[in-house]
Design a protein around this motif. Structure first.
Motif, PDB file in Angstrom:
ATOM      1  N   ASN A   1      75.952  22.357 -74.630  1.00 31.12           N
ATOM      2  CA  ASN A   1      74.615  22.172 -75.187  1.00 31.12           C
ATOM      3  C   ASN A   1      74.226  23.356 -76.058  1.00 31.12           C
ATOM      4  O   ASN A   1      74.510  24.505 -75.727  1.00 31.12           O
ATOM      5  CB  ASN A   1      73.615  21.977 -74.052  1.00 31.12           C
ATOM      6  CG  ASN A   1      73.939  20.719 -73.252  1.00 31.12           C
ATOM      7  OD1 ASN A   1      74.267  19.673 -73.821  1.00 31.12           O
ATOM      8  ND2 ASN A   1      73.906  20.822 -71.933  1.00 31.12           N
TER       9      ASN A   1
ATOM     10  N   HIS B   1      79.959  15.260 -77.859  1.00 29.53           N
ATOM     11  CA  HIS B   1      78.565  14.797 -77.898  1.00 29.53           C
ATOM     12  C   HIS B   1      77.675  15.940 -77.410  1.00 29.53           C
ATOM     13  O   HIS B   1      77.148  15.919 -76.303  1.00 29.53           O
ATOM     14  CB  HIS B   1      78.457  13.582 -76.967  1.00 29.53           C
ATOM     15  CG  HIS B   1      77.265  12.707 -77.171  1.00 29.53           C
ATOM     16  ND1 HIS B   1      77.232  11.688 -78.084  1.00 29.53           N
ATOM     17  CD2 HIS B   1      76.054  12.688 -76.565  1.00 29.53           C
ATOM     18  CE1 HIS B   1      76.064  11.060 -78.029  1.00 29.53           C
ATOM     19  NE2 HIS B   1      75.330  11.664 -77.110  1.00 29.53           N
TER      20      HIS B   1
ATOM     21  N   ASP C   1      73.161   7.568 -76.816  1.00 32.70           N
ATOM     22  CA  ASP C   1      74.450   7.049 -76.350  1.00 32.70           C
ATOM     23  C   ASP C   1      74.673   5.604 -76.793  1.00 32.70           C
ATOM     24  O   ASP C   1      75.790   5.219 -77.137  1.00 32.70           O
ATOM     25  CB  ASP C   1      74.565   7.172 -74.824  1.00 32.70           C
ATOM     26  CG  ASP C   1      75.374   8.410 -74.436  1.00 32.70           C
ATOM     27  OD1 ASP C   1      76.317   8.754 -75.177  1.00 32.70           O
ATOM     28  OD2 ASP C   1      75.053   9.031 -73.410  1.00 32.70           O
TER      29      ASP C   1
HETATM   30  N1  ARG Z   1      75.835  17.406 -73.237  1.00 35.83           N
HETATM   31  C1  ARG Z   1      75.777  16.608 -72.050  1.00 35.83           C
HETATM   32  C2  ARG Z   1      75.597  17.510 -70.822  1.00 35.83           C
HETATM   33  O1  ARG Z   1      75.896  18.693 -70.857  1.00 35.83           O
HETATM   34  C3  ARG Z   1      77.003  15.778 -71.840  1.00 35.83           C
HETATM   35  C4  ARG Z   1      77.224  14.725 -72.881  1.00 35.83           C
HETATM   36  C5  ARG Z   1      78.116  13.655 -72.385  1.00 35.83           C
HETATM   37  N2  ARG Z   1      78.414  12.650 -73.356  1.00 35.83           N
HETATM   38  C6  ARG Z   1      77.658  11.640 -73.685  1.00 35.83           C
HETATM   39  N3  ARG Z   1      78.053  10.788 -74.587  1.00 35.83           N
HETATM   40  N4  ARG Z   1      76.482  11.451 -73.099  1.00 35.83           N
HETATM   41  O2  ARG Z   1      75.148  17.018 -69.800  1.00 35.83           O
END
Ligand code: ARG
Length: 587
Positions: free
Chosen positions: A127, A162, A327
């Motif tokens: 993130n 993502h 998503d």
């Molecule tokens: N960035 C998210 C986290 O740290 C995870 C993303 C997972 N992928 C998705 N397509 N939602 O929780």
């Protein structure tokens, strides 16, 4: 199909032929062949067939044995118990099949898929403006290994990171940066560590203001609105956070010895534009309904504490979109623009309900179908030595970098102990320390079934004995050292030679590499490949105990043993590479 047919496949084919010659009405009956301790293989399939044909299983088995004609392949086929077949193959067949495998270049007999598809692997998704912690480790390590394995079987994989780069939390950060310009350095001027320390500083300072200053809080809230409405200046500041974070991400991935491509970093924000359309489509199709102003999807079977249905929120009552909308929009992009046939998500098992709802919604909308499937590899938690979620002594989450640094430090000490004997330079010690340390972390993760928790125990991970990557790396380096010492002798297969039990065991295990990689990829089960490699190294250890390689009785025997260990080294190297782990030449 493979250019090399494994011994197991050859035996399977001959048995199936003999079966259908004996019982013509059961055309493609499965002999149920498996490796066995008593002989090389055991076939159990005749029992069920006999039952069906109302025949005596032992008699049927005897008839089948009579129909088997392949003296080059079968040394002995014996009816045992109620109607099993115990099968021993010839030494010649073992060596010849391995020689074909050895001549197959880097593929080593791993079959290619008949109908490869396109798999989107959603993994390694940190993130923005946040430190990566131990929770991000598994997604990166498992995702990378799955890609390696899938690509190797001919599937085309496309990565999607993502990353969390959108949401209300950015209002506070951006407003702070707006009021304190220059707090983030241009990405080209910082390394990963500086980038993260800048981000941390901005985060702490803005948080403190946000919690203490009502007026700042209000300005931050307005900033969220500006961000969502695409205000240019606000977006530029937001971009600074993304760019600074990427410098940091790349430095961590490099530490992990993992290649991440910029075009595959496609975060939540990338789907902003498509989200209103996603909502419109779902509402028009009646998949989503309005409920108290929000647009939601209900599921009969998903209920909360008080048995109330828990809906998936596509659009909030205030018009805002969240995680689910991004998503769902990503699915449309991956299916219709990237032409995916499989969507694979490597995400913490704690998000499995989210994905269950997202996938079901997409299915109802017709975006997912029997032709395009989605799968969440929900992985378990990394635990500390005490069996509780891994934390620092102060009870804080562990920074991924600290963890990796410590692993490398420990591994370097292990490498250094033996370095003098092997004659490593300081440079090689440092490099090997890295490969051993990072390999240890990856292997510990990958050798556990993804859905299970595992203990992060560095002492165990860098141990030379047991199911560790170091053990495998040493097995590889030891073979390399033998090959260097062999001087005049080269690896040459001699199918005319009789094999000792340890040679047969190693040979039969080598034969299983292709099928193991193929199945482990198809089942998304890196731990099956890890287990295979560990067994391979164990067979090698037994061989060393029982069969001198360089001091064998004849020079042909030495050549043949060199051939076996050389193929073992290549198999270890390729198998580890698929898992993302290096095998140093000298250790
Ligand atoms: N960035 C998210 C986290 O740290 C995870 C993303 C997972 N992928 C998705 N397509 N939602 O929780």
């Amino acid at each position: 199909m493979a250019s090399v047919t494994s011994l197991t496949a050859q035996v399977h084919q001959r048995l199936a032929n003999a079966l259908s010659a004996t019982l013509p009405e059961t055309a493609d009956a499965d002999p149920l062949l498996r490796r066995s301790d008593r002989a090389d293989y055991q076939a159990n399939g005749i029992l069920a067939l006999a039952k069906k044909a109302k025949a005596n299983p032992r008699e049927l088995a005897t008839q089948v044995v009579e129909k088997i004609t392949a003296p080059d392949l079968f040394k002995d086929v014996e009816v045992s118990g109620p109607g099993f077949l115990n099968i021993t193959v010839t030494d010649k067949a073992i060596t010849e099949t391995l020689a074909a495998r050895a001549a197959d270049g880097d593929r080593l007999g791993v079959p290619l898929k008949d109908n490869p598809g396109i798999t989107i692997v959603d993994y390694a998704q940190p993130n923005v403006a946040k430190e990566m912690h131990v929770g991000h480790l598994r997604s990166a390590v498992i995702g990378d290994a799955l890609r390696g394995m899938l690509d190797f079987t001919g599937e085309k994989t496309i990565g999607r990171h993502h990353i969390g780069d959108w949401g209300t939390q950015f209002g506070m950060l951006i407003q702070y940066l707006f009021e304190h310009p220059g707090e983030l350095a241009p990405p080209e001027d910082v390394d990963g560590e500086q980038a993260m320390s800048n981000l941390n500083r901005v985060y702490k300072a803005s948080r403190a203001l946000f919690d203490s200053d009502e007026e700042f809080k209000e300005r931050a809230r307005k900033r969220v609105v500006a961000l969502q409405s695409g205000d240019k200046e606000t977006l530029e500041l937001w971009q600074q956070f993304v760019d600074e974070s990427k410098v940091y991400f790349y430095s961590v991935f490099e530490k992990l010895d993992m290649e991440i491509r910029d075009e595959e970093i496609v975060g939540e924000s990338a789907y902003n534009e498509g989200m209103p359309e996603t909502a419109r489509l779902l509402e028009e199709m009646g998949v989503a309904v309005r409920s108290e102003g929000a647009l939601v999807v209900f599921f009969d079977e998903i209920r909360g504490k008080d048995d109330q249905p828990v809906p998936l929120i596509v659009q909030k009552a205030d018009g805002g979109f969240g995680y689910a909308a991004s998503d769902l929009t990503a699915i449309r992009n991956r299916v219709f623009d990237l032409h995916a046939t499989t969507l694979l998500y490597v995400v913490d098992v704690r998000q499995s309900l989210h994905f269950k709802m997202v996938f079901e919604t997409a299915r109802r909308a017709g975006w997912l179908s029997e032709h395009v499937t989605a799968h969440n590899m929900g992985y378990g938690t990394v635990l500390g030595a005490d069996g509780k979620p891994f934390k620092t002594r102060e009870g804080e989450t562990v920074r991924l970098e600290d963890l990796l640094d410590e692993a490398v430090e420990r591994a370097t000490a292990v490498v250094r102990e033996k370095a003098e004997k092997v004659g490593l330079t300081e440079e090689e010690i440092v490099e090997n320390g890295r490969y051993v340390g990072i390999g240890a972390v990856k292997y510990a993760d990958l050798s556990t079934s993804p859905n299970r928790d595992y203990k992060f125990d560095l002492d165990q991970m860098v141990s030379l004995n047991g199911d560790t990557s170091v053990y495998l790396q040493y097995a590889y380096a030891r073979i390399k050292s033998i090959l260097r010492k062999a001087e005049g002798a080269a690896p040459v297969a001699h199918p005319e030679l009789e094999l000792a039990p340890a040679e047969r065991a190693l040979g039969l295990h080598l034969d299983a590499f292709g099928d193991t990689v193929f199945d482990a990829a198809a089942e998304y089960a890196p731990h099956k490949l890890a287990a295979y490699l560990y067994q391979l190294a164990s067979h090698l250890t037994t061989l060393y105990d029982q069969c001198p390689v360089l001091k064998a009785d004849t020079s042909e025997q030495t050549e043949n043993r060199l051939f076996l260990v050389d193929l073992t080294a290549r198999t270890l190297h390729q198998g580890m590479a698929l898992l993302g782990i290096r095998t140093p030449e000298r250790l």
